[in-house]
Design a protein around this motif. Sequence first.
Motif, PDB file in Angstrom:
ATOM      1  N   ASN A 186       3.961  12.867   3.090  1.00  0.00           N
ATOM      2  CA  ASN A 186       3.043  13.917   2.651  1.00  0.00           C
ATOM      3  C   ASN A 186       3.494  15.245   3.256  1.00  0.00           C
ATOM      4  O   ASN A 186       4.606  15.675   3.001  1.00  0.00           O
ATOM      5  CB  ASN A 186       1.606  13.540   2.976  1.00  0.00           C
ATOM      6  CG  ASN A 186       1.113  12.382   2.101  1.00  0.00           C
ATOM      7  OD1 ASN A 186       1.475  12.288   0.931  1.00  0.00           O
ATOM      8  ND2 ASN A 186       0.318  11.491   2.664  1.00  0.00           N
ATOM      9  N   ASP A 187       2.695  15.885   4.098  1.00  0.00           N
ATOM     10  CA  ASP A 187       3.093  17.189   4.634  1.00  0.00           C
ATOM     11  C   ASP A 187       3.522  17.113   6.100  1.00  0.00           C
ATOM     12  O   ASP A 187       3.559  18.124   6.797  1.00  0.00           O
ATOM     13  CB  ASP A 187       1.958  18.209   4.474  1.00  0.00           C
ATOM     14  CG  ASP A 187       0.702  17.816   5.231  1.00  0.00           C
ATOM     15  OD1 ASP A 187       0.620  16.670   5.717  1.00  0.00           O
ATOM     16  OD2 ASP A 187      -0.212  18.663   5.334  1.00  0.00           O
ATOM     17  N   HIS A 188       3.833  15.920   6.586  1.00  0.00           N
ATOM     18  CA  HIS A 188       4.322  15.732   7.949  1.00  0.00           C
ATOM     19  C   HIS A 188       5.767  15.232   7.931  1.00  0.00           C
ATOM     20  O   HIS A 188       6.192  14.588   6.976  1.00  0.00           O
ATOM     21  CB  HIS A 188       3.463  14.706   8.700  1.00  0.00           C
ATOM     22  CG  HIS A 188       2.167  15.261   9.209  1.00  0.00           C
ATOM     23  ND1 HIS A 188       1.184  15.775   8.372  1.00  0.00           N
ATOM     24  CD2 HIS A 188       1.690  15.369  10.476  1.00  0.00           C
ATOM     25  CE1 HIS A 188       0.160  16.169   9.108  1.00  0.00           C
ATOM     26  NE2 HIS A 188       0.432  15.948  10.373  1.00  0.00           N
ATOM     27  N   LEU A 217       5.017   5.180  -0.917  1.00  0.00           N
ATOM     28  CA  LEU A 217       4.777   4.705  -2.285  1.00  0.00           C
ATOM     29  C   LEU A 217       3.898   5.680  -3.060  1.00  0.00           C
ATOM     30  O   LEU A 217       4.089   5.904  -4.245  1.00  0.00           O
ATOM     31  CB  LEU A 217       4.132   3.327  -2.247  1.00  0.00           C
ATOM     32  CG  LEU A 217       4.974   2.229  -1.580  1.00  0.00           C
ATOM     33  CD1 LEU A 217       4.194   0.925  -1.531  1.00  0.00           C
ATOM     34  CD2 LEU A 217       6.293   2.023  -2.330  1.00  0.00           C
ATOM     35  N   ASN A 218       2.894   6.217  -2.395  1.00  0.00           N
ATOM     36  CA  ASN A 218       2.053   7.293  -2.937  1.00  0.00           C
ATOM     37  C   ASN A 218       1.359   7.947  -1.755  1.00  0.00           C
ATOM     38  O   ASN A 218       1.584   7.550  -0.605  1.00  0.00           O
ATOM     39  CB  ASN A 218       1.060   6.773  -3.994  1.00  0.00           C
ATOM     40  CG  ASN A 218       0.108   5.725  -3.449  1.00  0.00           C
ATOM     41  OD1 ASN A 218      -0.470   5.883  -2.374  1.00  0.00           O
ATOM     42  ND2 ASN A 218      -0.081   4.636  -4.194  1.00  0.00           N
ATOM     43  N   LYS A 219       0.524   8.934  -2.010  1.00  0.00           N
ATOM     44  CA  LYS A 219      -0.050   9.714  -0.904  1.00  0.00           C
ATOM     45  C   LYS A 219      -0.912   8.888   0.042  1.00  0.00           C
ATOM     46  O   LYS A 219      -1.187   9.308   1.167  1.00  0.00           O
ATOM     47  CB  LYS A 219      -0.876  10.872  -1.459  1.00  0.00           C
ATOM     48  CG  LYS A 219      -2.101  10.468  -2.256  1.00  0.00           C
ATOM     49  CD  LYS A 219      -2.836  11.676  -2.805  1.00  0.00           C
ATOM     50  CE  LYS A 219      -4.065  11.289  -3.613  1.00  0.00           C
ATOM     51  NZ  LYS A 219      -5.064  10.593  -2.792  1.00  0.00           N
ATOM     52  N   PHE A 270       7.361  18.671   1.757  1.00  0.00           N
ATOM     53  CA  PHE A 270       6.308  17.809   1.225  1.00  0.00           C
ATOM     54  C   PHE A 270       6.913  16.719   0.346  1.00  0.00           C
ATOM     55  O   PHE A 270       7.673  17.009  -0.569  1.00  0.00           O
ATOM     56  CB  PHE A 270       5.316  18.632   0.394  1.00  0.00           C
ATOM     57  CG  PHE A 270       4.134  17.848  -0.102  1.00  0.00           C
ATOM     58  CD1 PHE A 270       3.042  17.611   0.718  1.00  0.00           C
ATOM     59  CD2 PHE A 270       4.119  17.327  -1.390  1.00  0.00           C
ATOM     60  CE1 PHE A 270       1.953  16.872   0.264  1.00  0.00           C
ATOM     61  CE2 PHE A 270       3.042  16.589  -1.855  1.00  0.00           C
ATOM     62  CZ  PHE A 270       1.950  16.365  -1.027  1.00  0.00           C
ATOM     63  N   VAL A 271       6.572  15.481   0.645  1.00  0.00           N
ATOM     64  CA  VAL A 271       6.990  14.340  -0.175  1.00  0.00           C
ATOM     65  C   VAL A 271       5.841  13.348  -0.211  1.00  0.00           C
ATOM     66  O   VAL A 271       5.397  12.876   0.837  1.00  0.00           O
ATOM     67  CB  VAL A 271       8.246  13.643   0.404  1.00  0.00           C
ATOM     68  CG1 VAL A 271       8.593  12.399  -0.416  1.00  0.00           C
ATOM     69  CG2 VAL A 271       9.437  14.600   0.447  1.00  0.00           C
ATOM     70  N   ILE A 327      -2.132   9.465   6.402  1.00  0.00           N
ATOM     71  CA  ILE A 327      -2.041   8.386   5.421  1.00  0.00           C
ATOM     72  C   ILE A 327      -3.189   7.411   5.652  1.00  0.00           C
ATOM     73  O   ILE A 327      -3.715   7.317   6.764  1.00  0.00           O
ATOM     74  CB  ILE A 327      -0.664   7.671   5.546  1.00  0.00           C
ATOM     75  CG1 ILE A 327      -0.261   6.966   4.247  1.00  0.00           C
ATOM     76  CG2 ILE A 327      -0.630   6.708   6.713  1.00  0.00           C
ATOM     77  CD1 ILE A 327       0.531   7.816   3.310  1.00  0.00           C
ATOM     78  N   ASP A 328      -3.595   6.687   4.627  1.00  0.00           N
ATOM     79  CA  ASP A 328      -4.707   5.732   4.760  1.00  0.00           C
ATOM     80  C   ASP A 328      -4.256   4.304   5.007  1.00  0.00           C
ATOM     81  O   ASP A 328      -4.998   3.505   5.579  1.00  0.00           O
ATOM     82  CB  ASP A 328      -5.567   5.751   3.486  1.00  0.00           C
ATOM     83  CG  ASP A 328      -6.314   7.058   3.317  1.00  0.00           C
ATOM     84  OD1 ASP A 328      -6.581   7.723   4.339  1.00  0.00           O
ATOM     85  OD2 ASP A 328      -6.607   7.431   2.160  1.00  0.00           O
TER      86      ASP A 328
END
Length: 418
Positions: A148-150, A215-217, A5-6, A246-247
């Motif tokens: 994230n978790d991928h 940069l962020n989630k 996770f990152v 991600i969005d």
Amino acid sequence: MSKVFVENEINPLRRVLVHRPDVGISRISPKRAEELLFDDIVHLPRMQEEHDVFTNVLRQFVGDDNVIEVEQLLYEALEADPESKEEMIKLVIEHEELPKAYGDIMRGLSATALTNLLVTGYHAPDDHFFFDPIPNFIFTRDIAVTVNDHVIITKAAKEARYRENFITRFIIFAHPIFAELQAEGRVINLNKIDQFPPSKKGESVSIEGGDMMILNKDYLLIGCSERTTPYGIRALAECLFAKGVIDNVVQVNIPNDRSYMHIDTIFTQINTHDYVAFKPIIADGLGSNVQVFTASGEERKYHSLQEFLIKEIDANTRIIFAGKGESPYQDREQWTDGCNLVALKPGVALTYDRNPVTEEAFEEAGYRVVYAGDLLKAFSDGIIRPDEVQQTIITLPSTELSRARGGSHCMTCPIERA
């Protein structure tokens, strides 16, 4: 069990993949250097010594077991999954256009010998080189990226790096450390032709890890560069949006130039509000612009990455410029990886020791600059603990490492941050 996770570039590092320079690098000749993506030939023993200092610092901050050598993962995966091992051998034989007899030799090797062969190209029993080395394997940032978790298995632009892709795919599909990701469908493989086919316009998918930063989630930044194609970015964005990973995907168009081969050669984050960057492109927007793609289908554009950061990420963004943003220092020190840092935690980052004007810029911004050897001795003498280090830039010996054209960000593939 540790997770993969990152969600950003600066949270405390927990686990990271690295690769110590191997004997394959000693086979690079002046005539083959450009083909193998090196700008110079290097002295391997000194390069290994410098890399050892780098990994010793990492181990002090994240622990011995959490600085993971990808060659060890390859060995363990070969031991664990004979079926995937066979597929791996077939891929390599086909790609390297080797006689079938070579495949039989490879099948008969121990996991240790086969690991060494796949990484270096050298078959010790016959004192024979089966194929070229993969000297860029030290830049583990490029082989895979955790978002994230991928995990995204990247696709190299240059043929000299294709075997790195094969090895990475094999490790992630065969090693137990990634088994949960596989079971839950959290691996995105950019090398799958059926999933990411060439576009109707003949464009191809090519994305390397040095061009990707979370940069962020909610925001993934991707450099559109010498190594990463516009179609690759669009194809990946659609996949990430469909999976809900991600969005926003932020495409930063930078000059197609060897000097700026990846976005991390001109821009990295080191603290909550602080970034290090090459001013002409990141702040002035020279040969650059930014497009934001969103899961909702909306698109936004900005003149420069600095403008985007201030307007969408953090109004308090502060950019520390390589060479203080002045030529010729900024040009010299961008070339020697003055913008290419990896954060161990917010405000503590690793860089090379050969960028004095950039070091002055760090000090003027409130950072302490400490040579890695001195810091390691202070740890050994009990003067300070890693958890006590704050607002510090750690400089690494880099006489030979810097010749390979990649800094500490390039040499780390984080798979877990706090």
